[in-house]
Enzyme design. Structure first.
Site, PDB file in Angstrom:
ATOM      1  N   ARG A 156      -2.323  -6.061  -8.022  1.00 11.56           N
ATOM      2  CA  ARG A 156      -1.243  -7.021  -7.793  1.00 11.56           C
ATOM      3  C   ARG A 156      -1.208  -8.069  -8.895  1.00 11.56           C
ATOM      4  O   ARG A 156      -0.153  -8.509  -9.302  1.00 11.56           O
ATOM      5  CB  ARG A 156      -1.429  -7.734  -6.455  1.00 11.56           C
ATOM      6  N   LYS A 197     -18.162  -5.725   7.662  1.00  9.78           N
ATOM      7  CA  LYS A 197     -16.883  -6.411   7.626  1.00  9.78           C
ATOM      8  C   LYS A 197     -16.222  -6.325   8.990  1.00  9.78           C
ATOM      9  O   LYS A 197     -16.155  -5.257   9.586  1.00  9.78           O
ATOM     10  CB  LYS A 197     -16.006  -5.724   6.569  1.00  9.78           C
ATOM     11  N   SER A 201      -3.308  -7.616   2.979  1.00  7.33           N
ATOM     12  CA  SER A 201      -3.562  -7.461   4.417  1.00  7.33           C
ATOM     13  C   SER A 201      -4.022  -8.785   5.024  1.00  7.33           C
ATOM     14  O   SER A 201      -3.625  -9.145   6.132  1.00  7.33           O
ATOM     15  CB  SER A 201      -4.619  -6.378   4.654  1.00  7.33           C
ATOM     16  N   HIS A 235       0.837  -1.201   0.000  1.00  8.23           N
ATOM     17  CA  HIS A 235       0.000   0.000   0.000  1.00  8.23           C
ATOM     18  C   HIS A 235       0.874   1.255   0.000  1.00  8.23           C
ATOM     19  O   HIS A 235       0.615   2.206  -0.734  1.00  8.23           O
ATOM     20  CB  HIS A 235      -0.906   0.053   1.242  1.00  8.23           C
TER      21      HIS A 235
END
Length: 157
Positions: free
Chosen positions: A90, A41, A128, A17
């Site tokens: 990514r 979440k 993450s 990040h």
């Protein structure tokens, strides 16, 4: 003024990040890192803690601002007078989802552009979720996340 927004949950922020933040900050007069609040979440770290991690990690980048938002990203963009969304990619698997989101955001506000930035190859596998999983099993995550995050992550897990 060119204002970009780099949105995400950043739970926790990783060096991947930070790579995107540093590189994107060179493209805008101001880059706002928008920490999304999603009550559906379960996050490991509070929004306040995630904001703190990013602020500490980006203190040497003068045109980076950190803020949180809930609801539609497009509304946050309007509030901040921003015109560009920055998304890090990514792998090809990231692209499909991010492409759908970019098209929906374009539908909601045709004035908003989305740019995709490829992550540095040394962070292409990093997420993450993976950081939390490895740390949860006692694995070493040094060099993959900021030191301030590493200390707090070990306390949490």
């Amino acid at each position: 003024m060119k204002i970009g927004v780099y949105p995400g949950s950043f739970d926790p922020v990783t060096n991947g990040h930070l790579d995107i933040i540093e590189r994107a900050s060179k493209l805008f007069d101001k880059l706002i890192v928008g920490v999304g609040v999603n009550n559906n979440k379960k996050s490991l770290f509070s929004v306040e803690k995630r904001l703190e991690f990013i602020e500490v990690s980006c203190k040497s980048i003068p045109n980076v601002e950190v803020d949180s938002f809930s609801g539609l990203l497009i509304e946050f963009m309007r509030e901040k007078n921003a015109n560009t969304i920055v998304k890090g990619l990514r792998a090809i698997s990231d692209f499909e989802y991010e492409f759908q989101m970019a098209l929906m955001n374009r539908k909601l506000n045709p004035e908003i552009e989305t740019i995709f930035m490829m992550t540095s190859s040394k962070y292409s596998y990093l997420s993450s979720s993976l950081i939390k999983e490895v740390a949860g099993f006692g694995g070493c995550v040094r060099g993959l996340i900021p030191e301030v995050v590493e200390k707090e992550l070990h306390k949490k897990l």
